[in-house]
Design an enzyme around this catalytic site. Structure first.
Site, PDB file in Angstrom:
ATOM      1  N   LYS A 159       5.691 -14.388   1.322  1.00  0.00           N
ATOM      2  CA  LYS A 159       5.593 -15.213   0.112  1.00  0.00           C
ATOM      3  C   LYS A 159       7.009 -15.241  -0.444  1.00  0.00           C
ATOM      4  CE  LYS A 159       3.584 -17.513  -3.151  1.00  0.00           C
ATOM      5  NZ  LYS A 159       3.187 -18.915  -2.957  1.00  0.00           N
TER       6      LYS A 159
ATOM      7  N   TYR B  50       0.828  -1.214   0.000  1.00  0.00           N
ATOM      8  CA  TYR B  50       0.000   0.000   0.000  1.00  0.00           C
ATOM      9  C   TYR B  50       0.859   1.260   0.000  1.00  0.00           C
ATOM     10  CZ  TYR B  50      -4.345  -2.571   1.263  1.00  0.00           C
ATOM     11  OH  TYR B  50      -5.445  -3.397   1.285  1.00  0.00           O
TER      12      TYR B  50
ATOM     13  N   ASP C 130      -9.914 -10.865   6.423  1.00  0.00           N
ATOM     14  CA  ASP C 130     -11.272 -11.206   5.982  1.00  0.00           C
ATOM     15  C   ASP C 130     -11.516 -12.712   6.155  1.00  0.00           C
ATOM     16  OD1 ASP C 130     -11.948  -8.529   5.262  1.00  0.00           O
ATOM     17  OD2 ASP C 130     -13.180  -9.265   3.610  1.00  0.00           O
TER      18      ASP C 130
ATOM     19  N   ASP D 174      -0.141 -18.362   1.245  1.00  0.00           N
ATOM     20  CA  ASP D 174      -1.133 -19.314   0.727  1.00  0.00           C
ATOM     21  C   ASP D 174      -1.354 -20.443   1.725  1.00  0.00           C
ATOM     22  OD1 ASP D 174       1.512 -20.000   0.178  1.00  0.00           O
ATOM     23  OD2 ASP D 174       1.152 -20.690  -1.875  1.00  0.00           O
TER      24      ASP D 174
ATOM     25  N   ASP E 207      -4.552  -7.680   5.158  1.00  0.00           N
ATOM     26  CA  ASP E 207      -5.909  -7.302   4.749  1.00  0.00           C
ATOM     27  C   ASP E 207      -6.699  -8.544   4.361  1.00  0.00           C
ATOM     28  OD1 ASP E 207      -8.104  -5.671   3.840  1.00  0.00           O
ATOM     29  OD2 ASP E 207      -7.438  -6.101   1.805  1.00  0.00           O
TER      30      ASP E 207
HETATM   31  C1  IPM Z   1      -9.710  -2.759   5.400  1.00  0.00           C
HETATM   32  C2  IPM Z   1     -10.179  -2.316   4.034  1.00  0.00           C
HETATM   33  C3  IPM Z   1      -9.260  -1.257   3.432  1.00  0.00           C
HETATM   34  C4  IPM Z   1      -7.863  -1.828   3.334  1.00  0.00           C
HETATM   35  C5  IPM Z   1      -9.708  -0.760   2.065  1.00  0.00           C
HETATM   36  C6  IPM Z   1     -11.120  -0.231   2.105  1.00  0.00           C
HETATM   37  C7  IPM Z   1      -8.777   0.257   1.485  1.00  0.00           C
HETATM   38  O1  IPM Z   1     -10.319  -3.411   3.184  1.00  0.00           O
HETATM   39  O2  IPM Z   1      -9.541  -1.908   6.285  1.00  0.00           O
HETATM   40  O3  IPM Z   1      -9.518  -3.961   5.597  1.00  0.00           O
HETATM   41  O4  IPM Z   1      -7.537  -2.561   2.389  1.00  0.00           O
HETATM   42  O5  IPM Z   1      -7.064  -1.538   4.212  1.00  0.00           O
HETATM   43 MN    MN Z   2     -10.069  -5.318   4.175  1.00  0.00          MN
END
Ligand code: IPM
Ligand code: MN
Ligand code: NAD
Length: 350
Positions: free
Chosen positions: A185, A135, A246, A218, A242
């Site tokens: 990775k 990022y 999730d 992975d 990130d």
């Molecule tokens: C998170 C989100 C953000 C990120 C996006 C919206 C830029 O997905 O906070 O997990 O990737 O950091």
């Molecule tokens: Mn996210």
């Protein structure tokens, strides 16, 4: 006399709904704990962009500096404003300009919550690097729209950045089950990721009491689903963290349960607290969002501000409400934002 001044940025979509719930719960818990809170709401969002041409004023970050902490809902309404404009104009700007380098994301399956896995003892703390890596923002795009078009986006890994996030991971592991999983990775990316593995190895000598393992991203993605109980603290780069968070959210019952803290461990800047999820345009305005991620993020905020009692008043209430089945069957449950918030408020008062 106010004890804490909080900046609230509800943002877009369900961000507005879940921050309202989190603040309502915060105020109720604070009153019982004798803590005086004050909040200023900032309307910075995609609507604000449509009205003013900017996600936040030029001096917005400096304005936020006057607050003890920031509570954020979610940013993004891609139908009206491109995501790369809205997110870089606000969320990613605050993380970078305040140098909130540690993004802390607890993935604990609360008792009573139905996760998708058979495993019951899921308690993973994801530590995500939050200021550089994939990022970094370094890159460019040339020859737009032609057959010669080129886009480059460079990951930037500095010793300063990598060392401080790994150190943070080691320290967190020390406070927990003393197991650190470092994610790269390095079998494919031979510079940045091999460097990250090297720094992990170097630091491990300073933390002989912490058991460290390096995983490829992975492989750990699969492990989080197949053997989540074997993981304690997971430390990863910005993008890997990130994505893994999730997965973490999914295995703890869904995005509506995943809280997060963007921390400046030096304390120079206000830290920012927000759920892992986004603005969820598909369910916005329908009283369908689970507010627990935002409420739990508020608890993390009070913990960070040294208000341990207030923090546990909130997190214990969430825990008891879930144990009674309030979060069961989410996200498809018929319980809405209002109902879940009311159930948590009942537990706060108990
Ligand atoms: C998170 C989100 C953000 C990120 C996006 C919206 C830029 O997905 O906070 O997990 O990737 O950091
Ligand atoms: Mn996210
Ligand atoms: P999202 O997290 O908003 O939604 C993904 C799925 O999860 C949707 O089906 C949604 O309904 C569901 N969901 C999310 N939160 C929920 C909750 N609290 N309760 C119940 N269900 C929930 O991700 P997306 O759809 O990829 O992104 C939507 C917008 O949000 C985009 O603009 C994106 O860039 C942005 N976004 C912002 C943040 C942030 O501000 N921190 C984080 C992620 C995404």
């Amino acid at each position: 006399m106010v004890d804490f001044n909080i900046a609230i940025i509800p943002g877009d979509g369900i961000g507005v709904e879940v921050t309202a719930a989190a603040w309502e719960v915060s105020l109720a818990a604070a009153e019982i704990c004798g803590v005086k809170l004050s909040a200023t709401k900032f309307p910075w969002s995609c609507d604000h962009y449509i009205k003013t041409g900017a996600m936040m004023p030029l001096d917005g970050v400096e304005t936020l500096r006057n607050y003890d902490a920031i509570l954020l809902g979610a940013i993004g309404w891609p139908a009206n404003v491109p995501d790369d404009v809205s997110l870089h104009g606000l969320l990613l700007r605050i993380r970078k300009e305040f140098d909130l380098y540690a993004n802390v994301r607890p993935h604990k399956l609360l008792s009573g919550v139905t996760g998708p896995l058979r495993a019951e003892n899921i308690d993973i703390l994801c530590i995500r690097e939050n200021t550089e890596g994939e990022y970094s923002g370094a890159g460019g795009r040339v020859h737009r729209g032609t057959a010669d078009e080129v886009a480059v986006e460079t990951s930037v890994f500095t010793r300063h950045g990598v060392e401080r996030i790994l150190r943070y991971g080691f320290e967190m592991a020390r406070k927990r089950r003393r197991q650190l999983a470092s994610v790269t990775k390095s079998n494919a990316q031979r510079y940045s990721m091999v460097f990250w593995d090297d720094v992990t190895r170097q630091l491990s000598a300073e933390y002989p009491d912490v058991e460290v393992r390096s995983y490829h991203v992975d492989a750990i993605a699969a492990r989080m689903i197949m053997l989540p109980e074997t993981l304690d603290v997971v430390v990863a780069s910005n993008l890997f963290g990130d994505i893994l968070s999730d997965i973490g959210a999914a295995i703890q019952g869904g995005l509506g349960f995943a809280a997060s803290a963007n921390i400046d461990p030096t304390g120079r800047s206000p830290s920012m607290f927000e759920p892992v999820h986004g603005s969820a345009p598909d369910i916005a305005g329908k009283d369908a969002a689970n507010p627990i991620a935002a409420i739990w993020s508020a608890a993390m905020m009070f913990e960070h501000l040294g208000q341990t009692k207030l923090a546990s008043r909130i997190s214990d209430a969430v825990g008891r409400a879930c144990a009674r089945g309030v979060g069961a069957g989410l996200p498809s449950s018929s319980y809405g934002t209002r109902h879940i918030t009311n159930e948590i408020l009942l537990e706060i008062a108990r």
